[in-house]
Motif scaffolding. Sequence first.
Motif, mmCIF file in Angstrom:
data_model
loop_
_atom_site.group_PDB
_atom_site.id
_atom_site.type_symbol
_atom_site.label_atom_id
_atom_site.label_comp_id
_atom_site.label_asym_id
_atom_site.label_seq_id
_atom_site.Cartn_x
_atom_site.Cartn_y
_atom_site.Cartn_z
ATOM 1 N N GLN A 3 12.095 -19.638 0.313
ATOM 2 C CA GLN A 3 12.615 -20.570 -0.600
ATOM 3 C C GLN A 3 13.161 -21.848 -0.011
ATOM 4 O O GLN A 3 12.810 -22.864 -0.510
ATOM 5 C CB GLN A 3 13.505 -19.783 -1.379
ATOM 6 N N GLU A 4 13.911 -21.670 1.008
ATOM 7 C CA GLU A 4 14.452 -22.751 1.688
ATOM 8 C C GLU A 4 14.804 -22.472 2.993
ATOM 9 O O GLU A 4 14.984 -21.391 3.454
ATOM 10 C CB GLU A 4 15.756 -23.419 0.957
ATOM 11 N N PRO A 5 14.726 -23.574 3.901
ATOM 12 C CA PRO A 5 14.811 -23.346 5.443
ATOM 13 C C PRO A 5 16.226 -22.709 5.773
ATOM 14 O O PRO A 5 17.112 -23.114 4.724
ATOM 15 C CB PRO A 5 14.586 -24.685 6.079
ATOM 16 N N LYS A 6 16.526 -21.788 6.826
ATOM 17 C CA LYS A 6 17.784 -21.379 7.090
ATOM 18 C C LYS A 6 18.010 -21.517 8.514
ATOM 19 O O LYS A 6 17.201 -21.691 9.390
ATOM 20 C CB LYS A 6 17.884 -19.960 6.745
ATOM 21 N N THR A 7 19.230 -21.668 8.746
ATOM 22 C CA THR A 7 19.702 -21.774 10.087
ATOM 23 C C THR A 7 19.749 -20.398 10.875
ATOM 24 O O THR A 7 19.841 -19.536 10.173
ATOM 25 C CB THR A 7 21.178 -22.596 10.429
ATOM 26 N N PRO A 8 19.775 -20.307 12.254
ATOM 27 C CA PRO A 8 20.012 -19.121 12.834
ATOM 28 C C PRO A 8 21.209 -18.275 12.517
ATOM 29 O O PRO A 8 21.407 -16.968 12.241
ATOM 30 C CB PRO A 8 19.811 -19.254 14.310
ATOM 31 N N SER A 9 22.469 -19.078 12.225
ATOM 32 C CA SER A 9 23.484 -18.439 12.010
ATOM 33 C C SER A 9 23.439 -17.907 10.213
ATOM 34 O O SER A 9 23.938 -16.823 9.972
ATOM 35 C CB SER A 9 24.592 -19.450 11.609
ATOM 36 N N THR A 15 20.934 -11.082 7.619
ATOM 37 C CA THR A 15 20.346 -9.576 8.362
ATOM 38 C C THR A 15 21.450 -8.816 8.777
ATOM 39 O O THR A 15 21.099 -7.717 9.357
ATOM 40 C CB THR A 15 19.433 -10.080 9.431
ATOM 41 N N GLU A 16 22.638 -9.479 8.755
ATOM 42 C CA GLU A 16 23.836 -8.324 9.386
ATOM 43 C C GLU A 16 23.558 -8.119 10.606
ATOM 44 O O GLU A 16 23.891 -6.826 10.804
ATOM 45 C CB GLU A 16 24.148 -7.395 8.431
ATOM 46 N N THR A 17 23.108 -8.948 11.551
ATOM 47 C CA THR A 17 22.990 -8.687 13.020
ATOM 48 C C THR A 17 23.608 -9.661 13.951
ATOM 49 O O THR A 17 24.398 -10.409 13.282
ATOM 50 C CB THR A 17 21.492 -8.520 13.145
ATOM 51 N N GLN A 20 22.477 -13.241 18.687
ATOM 52 C CA GLN A 20 21.577 -12.970 19.921
ATOM 53 C C GLN A 20 20.300 -12.481 19.354
ATOM 54 O O GLN A 20 19.304 -12.721 19.821
ATOM 55 C CB GLN A 20 22.386 -12.240 21.042
ATOM 56 N N ASN A 21 20.574 -11.374 18.582
ATOM 57 C CA ASN A 21 19.400 -10.570 17.979
ATOM 58 C C ASN A 21 18.418 -11.537 17.180
ATOM 59 O O ASN A 21 17.488 -11.460 17.183
ATOM 60 C CB ASN A 21 20.108 -9.445 17.550
ATOM 61 N N THR A 22 19.448 -12.248 16.414
ATOM 62 C CA THR A 22 18.509 -13.382 15.404
ATOM 63 C C THR A 22 17.674 -14.178 16.280
ATOM 64 O O THR A 22 16.556 -14.436 15.928
ATOM 65 C CB THR A 22 19.696 -13.969 14.636
ATOM 66 N N HIS A 23 18.389 -14.865 17.378
ATOM 67 C CA HIS A 23 17.431 -15.817 18.206
ATOM 68 C C HIS A 23 16.291 -14.920 18.732
ATOM 69 O O HIS A 23 15.155 -15.642 19.018
ATOM 70 C CB HIS A 23 18.177 -16.383 19.200
ATOM 71 N N TYR A 24 16.447 -13.763 19.341
ATOM 72 C CA TYR A 24 15.370 -12.979 19.829
ATOM 73 C C TYR A 24 14.230 -12.787 18.687
ATOM 74 O O TYR A 24 13.347 -12.987 19.246
ATOM 75 C CB TYR A 24 16.053 -11.602 20.338
ATOM 76 N N HIS A 25 14.584 -12.405 17.599
ATOM 77 C CA HIS A 25 13.575 -12.164 16.580
ATOM 78 C C HIS A 25 12.829 -13.546 16.267
ATOM 79 O O HIS A 25 11.622 -13.695 15.928
ATOM 80 C CB HIS A 25 14.003 -11.243 15.472
ATOM 81 N N LEU A 26 13.793 -14.483 16.172
ATOM 82 C CA LEU A 26 13.132 -16.144 15.690
ATOM 83 C C LEU A 26 12.175 -16.492 16.659
ATOM 84 O O LEU A 26 11.070 -17.039 16.352
ATOM 85 C CB LEU A 26 14.316 -17.130 15.561
ATOM 86 N N ASN A 27 12.454 -16.282 18.223
ATOM 87 C CA ASN A 27 11.535 -16.472 19.252
ATOM 88 C C ASN A 27 10.138 -15.735 18.968
ATOM 89 O O ASN A 27 8.864 -16.110 19.217
ATOM 90 C CB ASN A 27 12.183 -16.337 20.520
ATOM 91 N N LYS A 28 10.344 -14.159 18.691
ATOM 92 C CA LYS A 28 9.179 -13.563 18.549
ATOM 93 C C LYS A 28 8.082 -14.155 17.352
ATOM 94 O O LYS A 28 7.294 -13.902 17.150
ATOM 95 C CB LYS A 28 9.468 -12.085 18.271
ATOM 96 N N LEU A 29 9.164 -14.409 16.346
ATOM 97 C CA LEU A 29 8.166 -15.004 14.934
ATOM 98 C C LEU A 29 7.553 -16.261 15.520
ATOM 99 O O LEU A 29 6.400 -16.579 14.802
ATOM 100 C CB LEU A 29 9.109 -15.166 13.840
ATOM 101 N N VAL A 51 16.626 -25.456 12.108
ATOM 102 C CA VAL A 51 16.331 -24.993 10.751
ATOM 103 C C VAL A 51 15.121 -24.339 10.768
ATOM 104 O O VAL A 51 14.115 -24.978 11.103
ATOM 105 C CB VAL A 51 16.767 -26.117 9.560
ATOM 106 N N TYR A 52 14.916 -23.210 10.387
ATOM 107 C CA TYR A 52 13.566 -22.543 10.593
ATOM 108 C C TYR A 52 13.121 -22.299 9.161
ATOM 109 O O TYR A 52 13.824 -21.908 8.174
ATOM 110 C CB TYR A 52 13.641 -21.182 11.327
ATOM 111 N N GLY A 53 11.882 -22.357 8.939
ATOM 112 C CA GLY A 53 11.218 -22.032 7.749
ATOM 113 C C GLY A 53 9.918 -21.672 8.019
ATOM 114 O O GLY A 53 9.564 -21.346 9.338
#
Length: 157
Positions: A3-9, A15-17, A20-29, A51-53
Amino acid sequence: MQQEPKTPSELKDITETTLQNTHYHLNKLEDAKLVKPVGTWLSDRGKEIDVYGPRHSPLILSFAAEQDAPHIRAQIMSVLGLLGVVSFFSLVVEYAVHFFGPTSQWQQVGAGGYDEQGLLTSTFLQYPGLCVFAIGLVGILAYLIYMSSPTFQQLTS
């Protein structure tokens, strides 16, 4: 994120994680070319944050004009809603039939089947939930045909 871009935070909170885990998965995506940085925002501390989308918009195949997309999306949602109602109702019918027990007289008639003339009746008596579901699908198909008809299009214009 669709719906709208989000920051890693923000994604971390959703995702309640851990961050570090969020950045890991964002890199994979990002490596899979599913998301991309679509801009930067300033944090409360004045630091720039990516900001990721999504890399692509949702896939909807249509041979209609782009201005018809909201109408098509609304039709898809209404059909999915109707399908849910039909599915729920067919399950209710199936459970209600089994509540009366498999030894009830009218189910035994369906299970035995008297002749070819009563084929439809015996099928309904053996598989009432499936028959209700099939009738519901035919009804949904009729609804779709009507909604796409020129008559309906003239009424709504």
